[in-house]
Design a protein around this motif. Sequence first.
Motif, PDB file in Angstrom:
ATOM      1  N   THR A  37       0.845  -1.193   0.000  1.00 39.68           N
ATOM      2  CA  THR A  37       0.000   0.000   0.000  1.00 39.68           C
ATOM      3  C   THR A  37       0.881   1.244   0.000  1.00 39.68           C
ATOM      4  O   THR A  37       2.006   1.235   0.483  1.00 39.68           O
ATOM      5  N   GLU A  38       0.338   2.317  -0.547  1.00 37.66           N
ATOM      6  CA  GLU A  38       1.013   3.620  -0.538  1.00 37.66           C
ATOM      7  C   GLU A  38      -0.021   4.714  -0.257  1.00 37.66           C
ATOM      8  O   GLU A  38      -0.853   5.025  -1.104  1.00 37.66           O
ATOM      9  N   VAL A  39       0.046   5.247   0.959  1.00 35.61           N
ATOM     10  CA  VAL A  39      -0.828   6.348   1.371  1.00 35.61           C
ATOM     11  C   VAL A  39      -0.073   7.661   1.169  1.00 35.61           C
ATOM     12  O   VAL A  39       1.157   7.697   1.248  1.00 35.61           O
ATOM     13  N   TYR A  40      -0.815   8.744   0.921  1.00 34.19           N
ATOM     14  CA  TYR A  40      -0.184  10.059   0.748  1.00 34.19           C
ATOM     15  C   TYR A  40      -0.580  10.971   1.911  1.00 34.19           C
ATOM     16  O   TYR A  40      -1.601  11.651   1.873  1.00 34.19           O
ATOM     17  N   PRO A  41       0.216  11.009   2.983  1.00 29.40           N
ATOM     18  CA  PRO A  41      -0.175  11.768   4.175  1.00 29.40           C
ATOM     19  C   PRO A  41      -0.054  13.273   4.023  1.00 29.40           C
ATOM     20  O   PRO A  41      -0.616  14.012   4.841  1.00 29.40           O
ATOM     21  N   ASP A  42       0.651  13.758   3.000  1.00 35.21           N
ATOM     22  CA  ASP A  42       0.838  15.194   2.830  1.00 35.21           C
ATOM     23  C   ASP A  42      -0.263  15.852   1.995  1.00 35.21           C
ATOM     24  O   ASP A  42      -0.212  17.052   1.742  1.00 35.21           O
ATOM     25  N   SER A  43      -1.227  15.074   1.584  1.00 34.45           N
ATOM     26  CA  SER A  43      -2.317  15.624   0.785  1.00 34.45           C
ATOM     27  C   SER A  43      -3.173  16.574   1.617  1.00 34.45           C
ATOM     28  O   SER A  43      -3.503  16.274   2.769  1.00 34.45           O
ATOM     29  N   PRO A  44      -3.565  17.719   1.045  1.00 32.39           N
ATOM     30  CA  PRO A  44      -4.517  18.591   1.751  1.00 32.39           C
ATOM     31  C   PRO A  44      -5.891  17.960   1.880  1.00 32.39           C
ATOM     32  O   PRO A  44      -6.733  18.455   2.628  1.00 32.39           O
ATOM     33  N   ARG A  45      -6.100  16.849   1.199  1.00 34.40           N
ATOM     34  CA  ARG A  45      -7.398  16.172   1.216  1.00 34.40           C
ATOM     35  C   ARG A  45      -7.425  14.993   2.182  1.00 34.40           C
ATOM     36  O   ARG A  45      -8.409  14.254   2.212  1.00 34.40           O
ATOM     37  N   ALA A  46      -6.368  14.801   2.966  1.00 33.70           N
ATOM     38  CA  ALA A  46      -6.317  13.646   3.864  1.00 33.70           C
ATOM     39  C   ALA A  46      -5.752  14.060   5.218  1.00 33.70           C
ATOM     40  O   ALA A  46      -4.871  14.912   5.301  1.00 33.70           O
ATOM     41  N   THR A  47      -6.254  13.453   6.261  1.00 30.04           N
ATOM     42  CA  THR A  47      -5.748  13.668   7.619  1.00 30.04           C
ATOM     43  C   THR A  47      -4.947  12.448   8.054  1.00 30.04           C
ATOM     44  O   THR A  47      -5.064  11.372   7.458  1.00 30.04           O
ATOM     45  N   PRO A  48      -4.150  12.563   9.128  1.00 24.86           N
ATOM     46  CA  PRO A  48      -3.465  11.370   9.645  1.00 24.86           C
ATOM     47  C   PRO A  48      -4.427  10.254  10.013  1.00 24.86           C
ATOM     48  O   PRO A  48      -4.133   9.068   9.792  1.00 24.86           O
TER      49      PRO A  48
END
Length: 307
Positions: free
Chosen positions: A274-285
Amino acid sequence: MTASATYPIGIPGTAWGEPEKAQWRARQRRQRSYADDVVAAIDRLRTDFDVLQYGELDYPPDGRFPLFALRTRAWRDDLPCALVTGGVHGYETSGVFGALQFAERHGGDFDGRINLLVAPCVSPWAYERIHRWNPHAIDPNRSFRADSPAAESAALLQLIAPLRGRFLVHVDLHETTDTDETEFRPALAARDGKPFQPDGIPDGFYLVDDADNPQPAFQQAIIAAVQKVTHIAPADARGEIIGSPVVAPGVIEYAFVPLGLCAGITGARYTTTTEVYPDSPRATPEQCNAAQVAAVRAGIGFALQHA
């Protein structure tokens, strides 16, 4: 986003020797606590899981780091096994906490159906320093092979060796971050004496399938579950994600075993990174952690349904 064309250690075009690696290590600072964040969380799960210490890293002067895995308490030899790994790259935070949250909240969902083995933080030294490499400037996720130069990788390989052939599924939890482009890829290029080629960071969640054992339906079942939690990364203008062709929405392929990747260690039929993008303005931790949990649940559920 801009990235420097050069890295502050070494001579451009010349691979690092031991002096450059020592200089790099001297720059690394402890920023969080493996004992407080991870080991304490594992201890709280001792009522529900068997806790295995499968090794210990000794990295003076930084200390010793015990390596732990959670194992289904009611382990049955007649059941298939599932491996969940997080923190192979220590800086990829949601991989660590996603694995722990899956164990805490959903580990019991699969009792009597599959044996769970969860290694939530494979690289604790790197976790504390929010880095990709171990202290020897080695990437554990290119080191899962015989005679591994990375102690983190060697210890995990030893843990799962008696179970090879029994794994049905392995979900390896990772992140792609902005610092991949600003720090880790430039450092890699400098270490290897190669030019740094800026690329870009995809905005959203994606998966890496095994090019030598593709399981497209399995990957799409995970994508379908995760997109209820966070957004899926689109292909770029070239039809790629991080330089690899998109083979299905949110899915690219790598050759796991030849590259020494963690997701290739079990021989399982169903494997993914899996690859999550934590720096996206559309996602929270919290969304990133939840996306990892959703991926694990969907992956194991699909594997059991299609075993």
